[in-house]
Enzyme design. Sequence first.
Site, PDB file in Angstrom:
ATOM      1  N   LYS A   1       3.523  11.572 -11.410  1.00 29.10           N
ATOM      2  CA  LYS A   1       2.494  10.014 -12.526  1.00 29.10           C
ATOM      3  C   LYS A   1       3.752   9.186 -12.422  1.00 29.10           C
ATOM      4  CE  LYS A   1       0.299  13.684 -15.011  1.00 29.10           C
ATOM      5  NZ  LYS A   1      -0.204  13.942 -16.767  1.00 29.10           N
TER       6      LYS A   1
ATOM      7  N   ARG B   1       0.467  -1.571   0.156  1.00 30.59           N
ATOM      8  CA  ARG B   1      -0.010  -0.054   0.641  1.00 30.59           C
ATOM      9  C   ARG B   1       0.949   0.917  -0.201  1.00 30.59           C
ATOM     10  NH1 ARG B   1      -3.219  -2.899   3.805  1.00 30.59           N
ATOM     11  NH2 ARG B   1      -4.918  -3.813   2.065  1.00 30.59           N
TER      12      ARG B   1
ATOM     13  N   ARG C   1      -1.892  22.368 -15.167  1.00 33.58           N
ATOM     14  CA  ARG C   1      -0.829  21.285 -15.631  1.00 33.58           C
ATOM     15  C   ARG C   1      -0.832  21.331 -17.115  1.00 33.58           C
ATOM     16  NH1 ARG C   1       1.526  16.767 -11.657  1.00 33.58           N
ATOM     17  NH2 ARG C   1       2.464  15.190 -13.252  1.00 33.58           N
TER      18      ARG C   1
ATOM     19  N   HIS D   1       1.525  13.257 -30.222  1.00 31.27           N
ATOM     20  CA  HIS D   1       0.637  12.874 -29.168  1.00 31.27           C
ATOM     21  C   HIS D   1      -0.098  11.918 -31.170  1.00 31.27           C
ATOM     22  CE1 HIS D   1       0.246  12.808 -25.049  1.00 31.27           C
ATOM     23  NE2 HIS D   1       0.919  12.574 -25.755  1.00 31.27           N
TER      24      HIS D   1
ATOM     25  N   ASN E   1       1.202  20.759 -22.061  1.00 29.74           N
ATOM     26  CA  ASN E   1       1.218  19.044 -22.957  1.00 29.74           C
ATOM     27  C   ASN E   1       1.297  20.276 -24.625  1.00 29.74           C
ATOM     28  OD1 ASN E   1       0.293  17.278 -22.210  1.00 29.74           O
ATOM     29  ND2 ASN E   1      -1.675  18.026 -21.487  1.00 29.74           N
TER      30      ASN E   1
ATOM     31  N   HIS F   1       2.111  18.978 -27.522  1.00 27.07           N
ATOM     32  CA  HIS F   1       1.698  17.144 -27.343  1.00 27.07           C
ATOM     33  C   HIS F   1       0.673  16.769 -28.275  1.00 27.07           C
ATOM     34  CE1 HIS F   1       5.067  17.828 -24.614  1.00 27.07           C
ATOM     35  NE2 HIS F   1       4.231  16.823 -24.110  1.00 27.07           N
TER      36      HIS F   1
ATOM     37  N   GLU G   1      -3.856  17.390 -11.229  1.00 26.32           N
ATOM     38  CA  GLU G   1      -4.157  17.146 -13.460  1.00 26.32           C
ATOM     39  C   GLU G   1      -5.573  18.178 -12.997  1.00 26.32           C
ATOM     40  OE1 GLU G   1      -2.488  15.174 -16.164  1.00 26.32           O
ATOM     41  OE2 GLU G   1      -2.699  16.680 -18.010  1.00 26.32           O
TER      42      GLU G   1
ATOM     43  N   GLU H   1      11.924  19.098 -24.810  1.00 23.73           N
ATOM     44  CA  GLU H   1      10.930  19.168 -23.042  1.00 23.73           C
ATOM     45  C   GLU H   1      11.351  20.502 -23.027  1.00 23.73           C
ATOM     46  OE1 GLU H   1       8.223  17.332 -22.796  1.00 23.73           O
ATOM     47  OE2 GLU H   1       8.106  15.858 -23.851  1.00 23.73           O
TER      48      GLU H   1
ATOM     49  N   LYS I   1       8.862  22.698 -14.304  1.00 24.45           N
ATOM     50  CA  LYS I   1       7.885  21.391 -13.995  1.00 24.45           C
ATOM     51  C   LYS I   1       7.094  21.489 -12.800  1.00 24.45           C
ATOM     52  CE  LYS I   1       6.089  17.123 -14.627  1.00 24.45           C
ATOM     53  NZ  LYS I   1       5.616  16.044 -15.822  1.00 24.45           N
TER      54      LYS I   1
ATOM     55  N   HIS J   1       8.835  10.225 -28.704  1.00 24.04           N
ATOM     56  CA  HIS J   1       8.138  11.069 -28.199  1.00 24.04           C
ATOM     57  C   HIS J   1       8.652  12.658 -28.331  1.00 24.04           C
ATOM     58  CE1 HIS J   1       5.286  12.631 -25.221  1.00 24.04           C
ATOM     59  NE2 HIS J   1       6.242  13.505 -24.240  1.00 24.04           N
TER      60      HIS J   1
HETATM   61  N1  LIG Z   1       5.615  10.395 -15.550  1.00 21.59           N
HETATM   62  C1  LIG Z   1       5.425  11.253 -15.995  1.00 21.59           C
HETATM   63  O1  LIG Z   1       4.930  12.458 -15.834  1.00 21.59           O
HETATM   64  C2  LIG Z   1       6.006  11.028 -17.280  1.00 21.59           C
HETATM   65  C3  LIG Z   1       6.319  12.384 -18.354  1.00 21.59           C
HETATM   66  C4  LIG Z   1       7.055  12.645 -19.539  1.00 21.59           C
HETATM   67  C5  LIG Z   1       7.693  10.578 -19.938  1.00 21.59           C
HETATM   68  N2  LIG Z   1       7.066  10.176 -19.416  1.00 21.59           N
HETATM   69  C6  LIG Z   1       6.866   8.718 -19.694  1.00 21.59           C
HETATM   70  O2  LIG Z   1       8.114   8.015 -19.945  1.00 21.59           O
HETATM   71  C7  LIG Z   1       8.587   7.214 -20.800  1.00 21.59           C
HETATM   72  C8  LIG Z   1       9.621   7.549 -22.001  1.00 21.59           C
HETATM   73  O3  LIG Z   1      10.602   8.381 -21.377  1.00 21.59           O
HETATM   74  P1  LIG Z   1      12.321   7.750 -22.170  1.00 21.59           P
HETATM   75  O4  LIG Z   1      12.093   8.553 -23.002  1.00 21.59           O
HETATM   76  O5  LIG Z   1      13.556   8.253 -20.723  1.00 21.59           O
HETATM   77  O6  LIG Z   1      12.900   6.369 -22.019  1.00 21.59           O
HETATM   78  P2  LIG Z   1      13.481   5.011 -21.970  1.00 21.59           P
HETATM   79  O7  LIG Z   1      13.144   5.369 -20.048  1.00 21.59           O
HETATM   80  O8  LIG Z   1      12.338   3.871 -22.566  1.00 21.59           O
HETATM   81  O9  LIG Z   1      14.956   5.582 -22.263  1.00 21.59           O
HETATM   82  C9  LIG Z   1      15.361   5.791 -23.289  1.00 21.59           C
HETATM   83  C10 LIG Z   1      16.335   4.699 -23.584  1.00 21.59           C
HETATM   84  O10 LIG Z   1      17.760   5.627 -23.449  1.00 21.59           O
HETATM   85  C11 LIG Z   1      18.135   4.278 -22.674  1.00 21.59           C
HETATM   86  N3  LIG Z   1      19.086   5.019 -21.253  1.00 21.59           N
HETATM   87  C12 LIG Z   1      18.608   5.590 -20.046  1.00 21.59           C
HETATM   88  N4  LIG Z   1      18.921   5.954 -19.381  1.00 21.59           N
HETATM   89  C13 LIG Z   1      19.816   6.090 -20.170  1.00 21.59           C
HETATM   90  C14 LIG Z   1      21.637   6.589 -20.000  1.00 21.59           C
HETATM   91  N5  LIG Z   1      22.053   7.093 -19.455  1.00 21.59           N
HETATM   92  N6  LIG Z   1      22.868   6.020 -21.369  1.00 21.59           N
HETATM   93  C15 LIG Z   1      22.365   5.117 -21.809  1.00 21.59           C
HETATM   94  N7  LIG Z   1      21.183   4.697 -22.827  1.00 21.59           N
HETATM   95  C16 LIG Z   1      19.868   4.978 -21.900  1.00 21.59           C
HETATM   96  C17 LIG Z   1      17.193   3.469 -22.093  1.00 21.59           C
HETATM   97  O11 LIG Z   1      17.886   2.275 -21.635  1.00 21.59           O
HETATM   98  C18 LIG Z   1      15.775   2.947 -23.174  1.00 21.59           C
HETATM   99  O12 LIG Z   1      16.366   1.982 -24.332  1.00 21.59           O
HETATM  100  C19 LIG Z   1       7.258   7.031 -21.718  1.00 21.59           C
HETATM  101  O13 LIG Z   1       7.013   5.560 -21.382  1.00 21.59           O
HETATM  102  C20 LIG Z   1       6.552   8.393 -21.183  1.00 21.59           C
HETATM  103  O14 LIG Z   1       4.879   7.899 -21.113  1.00 21.59           O
HETATM  104  C21 LIG Z   1       5.949   9.886 -18.080  1.00 21.59           C
HETATM  105 ZN   LIG Z   2       6.319  15.339 -23.297  1.00 21.37          ZN
END
Ligand SMILES: NC(=O)c1ccc[n+]([C@@H]2O[C@H](COP(=O)([O-])OP(=O)(O)OC[C@H]3O[C@@H](n4cnc5c(N)ncnc54)[C@H](O)[C@@H]3O)[C@@H](O)[C@H]2O)c1
Ligand SMILES: [Zn+2]
Length: 374
Positions: A146, A124, A246, A257, A250, A253, A240, A188, A230, A271
Amino acid sequence: MSAVEIVQVDLADRRYAIHVGAGLLSRAGDALADLVSGRKVAVVADETVATLHLPALTQSLQGVASVVHTLTVPAGESAKSMDGLADLLDRLLALGIDRRTVVVALGGGVTGDLAGFAASIALRGLDFIQLPTTLLAQVDSSVGGKTGVNTRHGKNLIGAFHQPRRVLIDTDVLDTLPRRELLAGYAEVVKYGAIGDLGFFEWLEANGRRLIDGDADARRHAIVASCRAKASVVVADEREMANGPRALLNFGHTFGHALEAMAGYDGTLLHGEGVAAGMVLAARLSARLGPCTGQDAGRLAAHLAAVGLPTELDQIDGRRQWTADQLLDHMTKDKKARDGRIVFVLLDRLGRAVVRDDVDRSTVRTLLDRPQAA
Ligand SMILES: NC(=O)c1ccc[n+]([C@@H]2O[C@H](COP(=O)([O-])OP(=O)(O)OC[C@H]3O[C@@H](n4cnc5c(N)ncnc54)[C@H](O)[C@@H]3O)[C@@H](O)[C@H]2O)c1
Ligand SMILES: [Zn+2]
């Protein structure tokens, strides 16, 4: 020792600090001592990040935490699934965790979202620390609470708000990040300037290249400015609300998207790349509707193009296979659409964004057919 800056996320009893600096991973034991000392720690990392950066972290935590467990998950978006979550929870429970166990996410947004959601429901709710290793995670996903996973019905449809207890951002880990991923995260960063801070946008025009090329001070400055931006919207609108501040995050986006969906989430369009092209479309739409000027839209596009991000639909693979109406249909189905009306974040001017849900569909269709025409 190099400089560390701290940004506070001022959420009453859930307030936390974001530490930003070079080399923080190997000093994590010190930076997190108040939270982990004498407690069990479970570090979750994807396989790629584990190989590159886990040893420095575990070495630093050992001797502070009572025990440091490590759990790896596959790299890539597919890890963020209900199956991936069930598997991670099962392995966490098998460690004999208790309510005082701290979950540490070391990785990009995928790892942070997955491990954060697991932490929110295991026993929990467990304390959770973010150690983001992509630029996108450092400026966006690790801050704000999030968490969640994807389902076959769409991305991020199951999840929870679960704020981290601390975010530790080591700018050095970006040295191993592929350049394309770094640029996607940079989109971003530009977004924060475009929606709320012309001065920061101008700083990026002058210094963005230094950041991308690895200058530690430039990275710290941009990450701190992004996290401040942020944090301020998160504090104003933690969960949100429909019309809350918040929503401004977007920007780019709604289009982005739809572009990602059309590209098929197969790695051909990251993305942040979709967001870059989406911000340019949103800025051009803003210029058509006013008061934003074409010069402002052009300036945004010019900076994104200068660093190597896609700004035109024709730069996106597979573009010729889809129509403006298909893109519009995706936007209408977006979970942020209201009663079939697409919600856009538009610019009044560079540095000031507004939410609009009254944009005529035909105006958007013309823009998608002929993006650059006045
Ligand atoms: N929670 C939120 O508020 C929020 C906001 C924006 C995006 N997201 C989510 O984030 C995700 C995308 O995140 P991301 O772009 O970080 O993708 P990811 O976590 O898949 O990382 C991208 C790639 O980079 C590699 N990698 C990570 N750090 C590294 C490093 N220092 N050196 C070498 N390789 C490295 C990873 O292994 C992966 O292959 C999506 O699922 C999206 O929905 C969440
Ligand atoms: Zn984004």
